[in-house]
Design a protein around this motif. Structure first.
Motif, PDB file in Angstrom:
ATOM      1  N   LEU A  84       0.842  -1.199   0.000  1.00 28.44           N
ATOM      2  CA  LEU A  84       0.000   0.000   0.000  1.00 28.44           C
ATOM      3  C   LEU A  84       0.876   1.246   0.000  1.00 28.44           C
ATOM      4  CD1 LEU A  84      -2.674   1.604   0.329  1.00 28.44           C
ATOM      5  CD2 LEU A  84      -2.465   1.232   2.808  1.00 28.44           C
ATOM      6  N   SER A  85       0.515   2.212  -0.847  1.00 28.86           N
ATOM      7  CA  SER A  85       1.229   3.493  -0.883  1.00 28.86           C
ATOM      8  C   SER A  85       0.244   4.605  -1.213  1.00 28.86           C
ATOM      9  CB  SER A  85       2.365   3.449  -1.916  1.00 28.86           C
ATOM     10  OG  SER A  85       1.841   3.201  -3.220  1.00 28.86           O
ATOM     11  N   TYR A  86       0.738   5.851  -1.163  1.00 25.91           N
ATOM     12  CA  TYR A  86      -0.117   7.021  -1.394  1.00 25.91           C
ATOM     13  C   TYR A  86       0.506   7.926  -2.452  1.00 25.91           C
ATOM     14  CZ  TYR A  86      -2.358   5.439   2.883  1.00 25.91           C
ATOM     15  OH  TYR A  86      -3.001   4.681   3.830  1.00 25.91           O
ATOM     16  N   GLN A  87      -0.331   8.452  -3.325  1.00 27.31           N
ATOM     17  CA  GLN A  87       0.145   9.246  -4.453  1.00 27.31           C
ATOM     18  C   GLN A  87      -0.458  10.653  -4.459  1.00 27.31           C
ATOM     19  OE1 GLN A  87      -2.010   6.622  -7.529  1.00 27.31           O
ATOM     20  NE2 GLN A  87      -2.265   8.685  -8.399  1.00 27.31           N
ATOM     21  N   SER A  88      -0.045  11.434  -5.469  1.00 29.24           N
ATOM     22  CA  SER A  88      -0.657  12.733  -5.801  1.00 29.24           C
ATOM     23  C   SER A  88      -0.424  13.821  -4.764  1.00 29.24           C
ATOM     24  CB  SER A  88      -2.166  12.563  -6.046  1.00 29.24           C
ATOM     25  OG  SER A  88      -2.430  11.584  -7.013  1.00 29.24           O
ATOM     26  N   ARG A  89       0.668  13.758  -4.006  1.00 33.00           N
ATOM     27  CA  ARG A  89       0.930  14.815  -3.036  1.00 33.00           C
ATOM     28  C   ARG A  89       1.374  16.086  -3.760  1.00 33.00           C
ATOM     29  NH1 ARG A  89       5.664  11.961  -3.169  1.00 33.00           N
ATOM     30  NH2 ARG A  89       7.634  13.105  -2.965  1.00 33.00           N
ATOM     31  N   VAL A  90       1.068  17.223  -3.164  1.00 34.53           N
ATOM     32  CA  VAL A  90       1.480  18.519  -3.698  1.00 34.53           C
ATOM     33  C   VAL A  90       1.957  19.404  -2.548  1.00 34.53           C
ATOM     34  CG1 VAL A  90      -0.055  18.465  -5.700  1.00 34.53           C
ATOM     35  CG2 VAL A  90      -0.893  19.385  -3.538  1.00 34.53           C
ATOM     36  N   GLY A  91       2.854  20.332  -2.857  1.00 36.73           N
ATOM     37  CA  GLY A  91       3.308  21.278  -1.843  1.00 36.73           C
ATOM     38  C   GLY A  91       4.388  20.709  -0.942  1.00 36.73           C
ATOM     39  N   PRO A  92       4.908  21.551  -0.048  1.00 41.93           N
ATOM     40  CA  PRO A  92       6.053  21.179   0.793  1.00 41.93           C
ATOM     41  C   PRO A  92       5.692  20.461   2.097  1.00 41.93           C
ATOM     42  CG  PRO A  92       5.533  23.480   1.136  1.00 41.93           C
ATOM     43  CD  PRO A  92       4.566  22.983   0.089  1.00 41.93           C
ATOM     44  N   ILE A  93       4.398  20.372   2.425  1.00 38.91           N
ATOM     45  CA  ILE A  93       4.024  19.791   3.713  1.00 38.91           C
ATOM     46  C   ILE A  93       4.048  18.261   3.652  1.00 38.91           C
ATOM     47  CG2 ILE A  93       2.612  21.778   4.331  1.00 38.91           C
ATOM     48  CD1 ILE A  93       0.151  20.157   3.601  1.00 38.91           C
ATOM     49  N   GLU A  94       4.059  17.649   4.826  1.00 40.29           N
ATOM     50  CA  GLU A  94       4.101  16.192   4.941  1.00 40.29           C
ATOM     51  C   GLU A  94       2.743  15.586   4.590  1.00 40.29           C
ATOM     52  OE1 GLU A  94       5.965  12.464   5.980  1.00 40.29           O
ATOM     53  OE2 GLU A  94       6.720  14.470   5.513  1.00 40.29           O
ATOM     54  N   TRP A  95       2.751  14.599   3.695  1.00 41.80           N
ATOM     55  CA  TRP A  95       1.546  13.859   3.335  1.00 41.80           C
ATOM     56  C   TRP A  95       1.666  12.426   3.848  1.00 41.80           C
ATOM     57  CZ3 TRP A  95      -2.174  14.925  -1.081  1.00 41.80           C
ATOM     58  CH2 TRP A  95      -2.336  16.303  -1.266  1.00 41.80           C
ATOM     59  N   LEU A  96       0.585  11.680   3.688  1.00 44.06           N
ATOM     60  CA  LEU A  96       0.582  10.279   4.117  1.00 44.06           C
ATOM     61  C   LEU A  96       1.705   9.508   3.424  1.00 44.06           C
ATOM     62  CD1 LEU A  96      -3.145   9.102   4.267  1.00 44.06           C
ATOM     63  CD2 LEU A  96      -1.520   9.280   6.147  1.00 44.06           C
ATOM     64  N   ARG A  97       2.414   8.724   4.186  1.00 46.36           N
ATOM     65  CA  ARG A  97       3.457   7.857   3.660  1.00 46.36           C
ATOM     66  C   ARG A  97       3.057   6.393   3.812  1.00 46.36           C
ATOM     67  NH1 ARG A  97       8.669  10.123   2.973  1.00 46.36           N
ATOM     68  NH2 ARG A  97       8.834  12.308   3.568  1.00 46.36           N
ATOM     69  N   PRO A  98       3.689   5.503   3.033  1.00 45.35           N
ATOM     70  CA  PRO A  98       4.779   5.749   2.090  1.00 45.35           C
ATOM     71  C   PRO A  98       4.268   6.294   0.765  1.00 45.35           C
ATOM     72  CG  PRO A  98       4.249   3.427   2.099  1.00 45.35           C
ATOM     73  CD  PRO A  98       3.395   4.049   3.179  1.00 45.35           C
ATOM     74  N   TYR A  99       5.083   7.106   0.089  1.00 50.83           N
ATOM     75  CA  TYR A  99       4.722   7.661  -1.200  1.00 50.83           C
ATOM     76  C   TYR A  99       4.916   6.603  -2.287  1.00 50.83           C
ATOM     77  CZ  TYR A  99       5.432  12.070   1.357  1.00 50.83           C
ATOM     78  OH  TYR A  99       5.389  13.090   2.274  1.00 50.83           O
ATOM     79  N   THR A 100       4.023   6.594  -3.267  1.00 46.57           N
ATOM     80  CA  THR A 100       4.122   5.624  -4.358  1.00 46.57           C
ATOM     81  C   THR A 100       5.448   5.743  -5.101  1.00 46.57           C
ATOM     82  OG1 THR A 100       1.706   5.593  -4.643  1.00 46.57           O
ATOM     83  CG2 THR A 100       3.027   4.800  -6.490  1.00 46.57           C
ATOM     84  N   ASP A 101       5.919   6.985  -5.302  1.00 40.50           N
ATOM     85  CA  ASP A 101       7.175   7.148  -6.037  1.00 40.50           C
ATOM     86  C   ASP A 101       8.400   6.772  -5.201  1.00 40.50           C
ATOM     87  OD1 ASP A 101       6.954   9.338  -4.397  1.00 40.50           O
ATOM     88  OD2 ASP A 101       6.993  10.818  -5.989  1.00 40.50           O
ATOM     89  N   ASP A 102       8.212   6.470  -3.926  1.00 41.47           N
ATOM     90  CA  ASP A 102       9.287   5.886  -3.103  1.00 41.47           C
ATOM     91  C   ASP A 102       9.184   4.358  -3.077  1.00 41.47           C
ATOM     92  OD1 ASP A 102      10.394   8.340  -2.433  1.00 41.47           O
ATOM     93  OD2 ASP A 102       9.248   8.531  -0.582  1.00 41.47           O
ATOM     94  N   VAL A 103       7.959   3.856  -3.097  1.00 41.13           N
ATOM     95  CA  VAL A 103       7.732   2.414  -2.985  1.00 41.13           C
ATOM     96  C   VAL A 103       8.164   1.680  -4.255  1.00 41.13           C
ATOM     97  CG1 VAL A 103       5.952   0.625  -2.792  1.00 41.13           C
ATOM     98  CG2 VAL A 103       5.908   2.601  -1.263  1.00 41.13           C
ATOM     99  N   LEU A 104       7.877   2.258  -5.416  1.00 42.88           N
ATOM    100  CA  LEU A 104       8.214   1.576  -6.673  1.00 42.88           C
ATOM    101  C   LEU A 104       9.718   1.281  -6.802  1.00 42.88           C
ATOM    102  CD1 LEU A 104       5.765   3.376  -9.115  1.00 42.88           C
ATOM    103  CD2 LEU A 104       5.713   0.972  -8.449  1.00 42.88           C
ATOM    104  N   PRO A 105      10.598   2.268  -6.554  1.00 44.26           N
ATOM    105  CA  PRO A 105      12.031   1.941  -6.598  1.00 44.26           C
ATOM    106  C   PRO A 105      12.431   0.875  -5.577  1.00 44.26           C
ATOM    107  CG  PRO A 105      11.716   4.311  -6.738  1.00 44.26           C
ATOM    108  CD  PRO A 105      10.387   3.725  -6.396  1.00 44.26           C
ATOM    109  N   LYS A 106      11.795   0.917  -4.400  1.00 39.53           N
ATOM    110  CA  LYS A 106      12.106  -0.077  -3.369  1.00 39.53           C
ATOM    111  C   LYS A 106      11.713  -1.479  -3.824  1.00 39.53           C
ATOM    112  CE  LYS A 106      11.204  -1.277   1.468  1.00 39.53           C
ATOM    113  NZ  LYS A 106      10.446  -0.931   2.693  1.00 39.53           N
ATOM    114  N   LEU A 107      10.541  -1.598  -4.451  1.00 40.81           N
ATOM    115  CA  LEU A 107      10.111  -2.901  -4.960  1.00 40.81           C
ATOM    116  C   LEU A 107      11.062  -3.393  -6.045  1.00 40.81           C
ATOM    117  CD1 LEU A 107       6.225  -2.427  -5.178  1.00 40.81           C
ATOM    118  CD2 LEU A 107       7.519  -3.688  -3.454  1.00 40.81           C
ATOM    119  N   GLY A 108      11.520  -2.448  -6.880  1.00 36.96           N
ATOM    120  CA  GLY A 108      12.481  -2.821  -7.904  1.00 36.96           C
ATOM    121  C   GLY A 108      13.771  -3.351  -7.307  1.00 36.96           C
TER     122      GLY A 108
END
Length: 231
Positions: A72-96
């Motif tokens: 499970l991951s979360y996408q579509s964050r915008v701006g400099p504030i903290e959003w729900l983690r883990p981010y999808t663009d962090d999870v994909l490289p990790k899975l790779g």
């Protein structure tokens, strides 16, 4: 209906992996649920969204084959504030990095196709996945006009027409939300009333300064301010 519909769409994608692909990339299949993110401050202030998403993933996962590994991951964050983690663009490289090859990505909190599925997932995330070695990519379609989902929605409407409407207060109580005499911005930590008033006064003063500066320049030069820009 919702869980059944989602599970059915995911199974179709899992079954689409051919024997040749599984022989080439290995038999292990992974499913990544990618939900729309929200600022972490929303959750900290009592929003049940994260819990609801996790429960949905849990219920849907129970309907999938036991050998499928779920993430499970979360996408579509915008701006400099903290959003729900883990981010999808962090999870994909990790899975790779972990050697994942066969992956089905599921837009869990989207009921129809739009830019965040057709562009963000299908283009941006697929490119990121392939760059990190995830070669056998599938994307589960959104629910759209899935018959089971539509029938379930219709049943919910009929049930609502035949029973009292839930009030905002009742909804807050059922979701364990505190009812406070605060604006939405204050509850999610964006701004207070005093901060908003200060910002408005500052913006007004900056605008007035711009007007006065323009008048002084025009008086000093005897020409319109636009003349300075060749207009």
């Amino acid at each position: 209906g919702y869980v059944e519909s989602m599970a059915g769409l995911i199974k179709e994608q899992l079954d689409s992996f051919t024997s040749e692909e599984l022989e080439k990339y290995g038999p292990e299949k992974h499913v990544l649920f990618s939900a729309h993110g929200v600022p972490q401050s929303y959750i900290d202030n009592g929003d049940p969204y994260q819990t609801q998403i996790e429960q949905c993933v849990e219920y849907i996962s129970k309907e999938l084959p036991e050998d499928v590994k779920v993430h499970l991951s979360y996408q579509s964050r915008v701006g400099p504030i903290e959003w729900l983690r883990p981010y999808t663009d962090d999870v994909l490289p990790k899975l790779g990095e972990e050697g994942v090859k066969n992956l089905v990505v599921v837009p869990i909190s989207f009921v129809s196709e739009h830019i965040e599925t057709l562009e963000e997932i299908d283009m941006e995330y697929r490119e990121l996945a392939e760059e990190n070695g995830i070669e056998n990519w599938r994307r589960c379609p959104a629910l759209n006009s899935d018959a089971t989902f539509i029938n379930d929605m219709a049943d919910l409407v009929v049930d609502s027409l035949n029973s009292p409407i839930t009030t905002v207060t009742e909804a807050c109580i059922s979701n364990n939300c505190d009812i406070e005499d605060k604006t939405l911005d204050e509850r999610v930590g964006i701004a207070t009333r005093d901060e908003a008033m200060v910002a408005e006064r500052l913006n007004g003063r900056i605008a007035m300064l711009g007007v006065v500066s323009t008048l002084l320049l025009e008086l000093a030069s005897g020409k319109s301010i636009l003349h300075l820009f060749g207009l």
